[in-house]
Design an enzyme around this catalytic site. Structure first.
Site, PDB file in Angstrom:
ATOM      1  N   HIS A  32     -22.411   3.376  29.712  1.00 42.37           N
ATOM      2  CA  HIS A  32     -21.614   4.262  30.576  1.00 42.37           C
ATOM      3  C   HIS A  32     -22.344   5.539  30.958  1.00 42.37           C
ATOM      4  O   HIS A  32     -21.820   6.329  31.748  1.00 42.37           O
ATOM      5  CB  HIS A  32     -20.310   4.639  29.866  1.00 42.37           C
ATOM      6  CG  HIS A  32     -19.591   3.476  29.251  1.00 42.37           C
ATOM      7  ND1 HIS A  32     -19.607   3.224  27.895  1.00 42.37           N
ATOM      8  CD2 HIS A  32     -18.841   2.499  29.801  1.00 42.37           C
ATOM      9  CE1 HIS A  32     -18.897   2.146  27.635  1.00 42.37           C
ATOM     10  NE2 HIS A  32     -18.438   1.667  28.769  1.00 42.37           N
TER      11      HIS A  32
ATOM     12  N   ASP B 156       0.358  -8.252   3.145  1.00 46.72           N
ATOM     13  CA  ASP B 156      -1.006  -8.100   3.647  1.00 46.72           C
ATOM     14  C   ASP B 156      -1.933  -8.823   2.683  1.00 46.72           C
ATOM     15  O   ASP B 156      -2.237  -8.318   1.607  1.00 46.72           O
ATOM     16  CB  ASP B 156      -1.345  -6.608   3.728  1.00 46.72           C
ATOM     17  CG  ASP B 156      -2.802  -6.354   4.079  1.00 46.72           C
ATOM     18  OD1 ASP B 156      -3.525  -7.322   4.388  1.00 46.72           O
ATOM     19  OD2 ASP B 156      -3.223  -5.174   4.036  1.00 46.72           O
TER      20      ASP B 156
ATOM     21  N   GLU C  84       0.834  -1.205   0.000  1.00 45.33           N
ATOM     22  CA  GLU C  84       0.000   0.000   0.000  1.00 45.33           C
ATOM     23  C   GLU C  84       0.873   1.262   0.000  1.00 45.33           C
ATOM     24  O   GLU C  84       0.723   2.139   0.836  1.00 45.33           O
ATOM     25  CB  GLU C  84      -0.972  -0.003   1.190  1.00 45.33           C
ATOM     26  CG  GLU C  84      -2.249   0.739   0.890  1.00 45.33           C
ATOM     27  CD  GLU C  84      -3.319   0.583   1.952  1.00 45.33           C
ATOM     28  OE1 GLU C  84      -4.328   1.301   1.858  1.00 45.33           O
ATOM     29  OE2 GLU C  84      -3.166  -0.258   2.867  1.00 45.33           O
TER      30      GLU C  84
ATOM     31  N   TYR D 247       0.003  -7.714  -1.937  1.00 47.06           N
ATOM     32  CA  TYR D 247      -1.046  -6.944  -1.269  1.00 47.06           C
ATOM     33  C   TYR D 247      -2.374  -7.491  -1.771  1.00 47.06           C
ATOM     34  O   TYR D 247      -2.820  -7.179  -2.870  1.00 47.06           O
ATOM     35  CB  TYR D 247      -0.907  -5.458  -1.576  1.00 47.06           C
ATOM     36  CG  TYR D 247      -1.989  -4.592  -0.957  1.00 47.06           C
ATOM     37  CD1 TYR D 247      -2.476  -4.858   0.326  1.00 47.06           C
ATOM     38  CD2 TYR D 247      -2.526  -3.516  -1.646  1.00 47.06           C
ATOM     39  CE1 TYR D 247      -3.462  -4.074   0.894  1.00 47.06           C
ATOM     40  CE2 TYR D 247      -3.511  -2.716  -1.090  1.00 47.06           C
ATOM     41  CZ  TYR D 247      -3.970  -2.998   0.180  1.00 47.06           C
ATOM     42  OH  TYR D 247      -4.956  -2.219   0.745  1.00 47.06           O
TER      43      TYR D 247
ATOM     44  N   HIS E 245      -1.314  -0.769  10.453  1.00 45.03           N
ATOM     45  CA  HIS E 245      -0.755  -2.124  10.494  1.00 45.03           C
ATOM     46  C   HIS E 245       0.541  -2.119  11.291  1.00 45.03           C
ATOM     47  O   HIS E 245       1.175  -1.073  11.462  1.00 45.03           O
ATOM     48  CB  HIS E 245      -0.440  -2.628   9.077  1.00 45.03           C
ATOM     49  CG  HIS E 245      -1.651  -2.902   8.241  1.00 45.03           C
ATOM     50  ND1 HIS E 245      -2.026  -4.167   7.856  1.00 45.03           N
ATOM     51  CD2 HIS E 245      -2.561  -2.055   7.693  1.00 45.03           C
ATOM     52  CE1 HIS E 245      -3.121  -4.094   7.112  1.00 45.03           C
ATOM     53  NE2 HIS E 245      -3.461  -2.827   6.988  1.00 45.03           N
TER      54      HIS E 245
END
Length: 586
Positions: A536, A191, A37, A150, A320
């Protein structure tokens, strides 16, 4: 030998983060660095992005013009070497190939490229399509062939990209089978956009492993009867929470809520002559270790920022983390030199002679070999309409090259100097931007009107005195019949001026108070309209649907905390609510 794979999420950004390409590469202290990338187009491959002292590099960039794919993906392999020529180093490849179909060739000028062995069953159209997005660089290091990949990403509802991904890996598998059939060893790094098992995903459900791409990945592994070892799992079989990628828009890094999609695979026999002995393979004989370089993560524990609907400071780094493996007992290879596919042979690295005419819309006649000290350019004559006094018509006697060059440069300097300064433009645009307060500020026209009124009064008074006529507005004479003194006139004008100023200040103060009250009202309305998450009881954050579909552009509210395991009470509670009833899907 150390091999690193890293999805940099933009090579330009990582170089900026580290200061230079050389510093980025040296930080790994590795012999081969495979990057995915890069997000660089072919015309952007300048020396700053591709050349580093002590490294040879090989790039593949996207070739497609499809919408959203230009300047996307891209891979690069950097090899650390002591010598680029007549070397015996394993890191320097004997050969290199862009793509994996054979059609892109082994050099920039290879016009005789043919389909790679084992891929004859596929059409050229199919092969060129999977190789069009700059997703593979192959380097042959003698003892093994290295694939820097990739893998495509495909959403579950995108049939076109799913089919592209299926074809991509189907053709790739055929190429691997062909190489293994010839006795070659293979390393696959990169990847792949596939998390093979439930242990490799933070939120894996019961049907997680039934995905067709995960099924294909596992079928390639030795434990399923395939040829490849998952090197990380071979060295860390039971390690959990070992992730290499985290969503960048949910704060998932804070709780290590990610996935393992960056891999190193290997297949083939060991390098020993008696490699048929039981237990001998690449993993057992040559792979020392394999691990994730977590120090490259954007979010680090300790004094790191907390996610509250977003990071309060910008995090530097990729989404990553790099993965590396260390190999041992890899002998040298025969003498060889850098393959012709290397970036050092790119025309953009050597530099192309450019002309000043590239900057003008109309060029009449180029003039070359211009002798300009310190300038690696050639000059051209300008358009006749631009400078009639410099260039005559075609019947005129030609200018000498030196004179044309000098006049061209002088003209360009005058042209550039006459252009508006970029900073001035920015300030002008900024001055036009309006804030909420600006709608309640003092009106300059009103002030001018008041000033004009004061001037008119003074003017009328002067006119009365000059005409010696009596008026209600004229000052009264004293008992002795003398004219009013200058101090009397100044006092009158001063009192009137003070009254105007006090009125202006009062008006401005009132408008400021109104603006403040209005802003407080808006803030109160916003606070009252933002829901509290159920987990919360904290204000949610609003988001907008960006995915094409019936709810595109609709607003919704979610818990503001970082995404994490449901078992962690500090993580996102999963609250969701549409901003309006109209946004609800029907």
């Amino acid at each position: 030998m150390k091999i690193v794979t890293y999805n940099v999420n933009g090579l330009r950004q990582r170089i900026s983060q580290f200061g230079s390409l050389l510093k980025l590469l040296n930080s790994f202290d590795a012999d081969i660095i495979c990057i995915q990338e890069t997000k660089l187009r072919r015309q952007e491959l300048t020396a700053d992005f591709s050349i580093a002292d002590g490294y040879e590099s090989f790039f593949s960039c996207t070739r497609t013009s499809d919408k959203g794919r230009t300047g996307y993906s891209g891979v690069a392999t950097f090899c650390r070497v002591k010598s680029a020529f007549s070397s015996v180093e394993v890191a320097l490849p004997l050969a290199a190939e862009e793509g994996f179909t054979g059609l892109l060739g082994c050099s920039r000028k290879d016009e005789t490229a043919s389909v790679a062995e084992g891929l004859e069953e596929f059409s050229r159209e199919e092969l060129l399509k999977v190789d069009s997005e700059g997703r593979c660089i192959i380097t042959d290091h003698g003892h093994f062939v290295l694939f820097n990949l990739y893998g495509p990403r495909a959403e579950s509802d995108d049939a076109e990209r799913i089919q592209f991904k299926l074809n991509f890996f189907k053709i790739l598998e055929k190429r691997w089978e062909s190489l293994l059939g010839r006795g070659r060893r293979i390393f696959v790094v990169g990847d792949l956009n596939i998390a093979p098992c439930a242990i490799d995903r933070c939120d894996a459900g019961p049907d997680f492993e039934n995905n067709e791409f995960r099924t294909w990945f596992r079928s390639m592994l030795v434990e399923s009867g395939g040829h490849f070892f998952d090197v990380f799992r071979a060295k860390n079989p039971n390690r959990r929470d070992a992730f290499t990628c985290w969503p960048s828009n949910t704060g998932a890094e804070q709780f290590n809520y990610g996935t393992r999609i960056d891999h190193i695979l290997c297949a083939g026999s060991c390098l020993h002559e008696e490699h048929d002995i039981e237990g001998h393979n690449l993993i057992a004989c040559h792979v020392k270790e394999c691990n994730i370089l977590t120090e490259y993560k954007r979010w680090k524990p300790g004094n790191a920022p907390r996610w509250k609907g977003g990071w309060n400071i910008k995090l530097e780094g990729s989404d990553h983390a790099p993965v590396y493996t260390s190999l041992v007992k890899i002998p040298d290879v025969s003498h060889h030199s850098t393959p012709s596919l290397a970036a050092r042979y790119l025309p953009s690295i050597h530099g192309l002679q450019q002309t000043l005419g590239d900057c003008s819309h109309s060029v009449k006649r180029p003039i070359t070999n211009c002798n300009v000290p310190g300038a690696n350019i050639s000059c051209c004559s300008l358009d006749q309409d631009s400078e009639n006094t410099i260039l005559k018509n075609d019947n005129s006697e030609d200018l000498t090259e030196e004179a044309a060059c000098n006049t061209t440069i002088a003209f360009n300097r005058r042209y550039i100097s006459s252009m508006p300064n970029q900073e001035t433009k920015k300030r002008a645009r900024k001055s036009q931007q309006l804030s909420l307060r600006s709608f309640f500020q003092k009106n300059s026209n009103l002030d001018n009107g008041l000033d004009s009124s004061a001037t008119d009064v003074s003017g009328n008074q002067t006119g009365v005195l000059d005409s010696n006529s009596q008026s209600p507005e004229a000052p009264v004479m004293d008992d002795h019949g003398g004219s009013p003194t200058r101090s009397d006139m100044n006092g009158i004008a001063s009192s009137q001026g003070q009254g105007v100023q006090e009125g202006s200040r009062y008006l401005e103060k009132e408008k400021n108070n109104i603006a403040l009250l209005e802003w407080q009202r808006i803030q109160l309305h916003m606070q009252n309209s933002i829901p509290l998450c159920k987990g919360h009881r904290e204000p949610c954050v609003s988001r907008v649907v960006k995915k094409p579909g019936p709810t595109f552009g609709h607003r919704f509210y979610v818990c503001a905390r970082a995404e994490g395991p449901s078992s962690n009470p500090e993580a996102n509670c999963g609250y969701f609510r549409w901003a309006s009833m109209k946004s609800r899907p029907k």
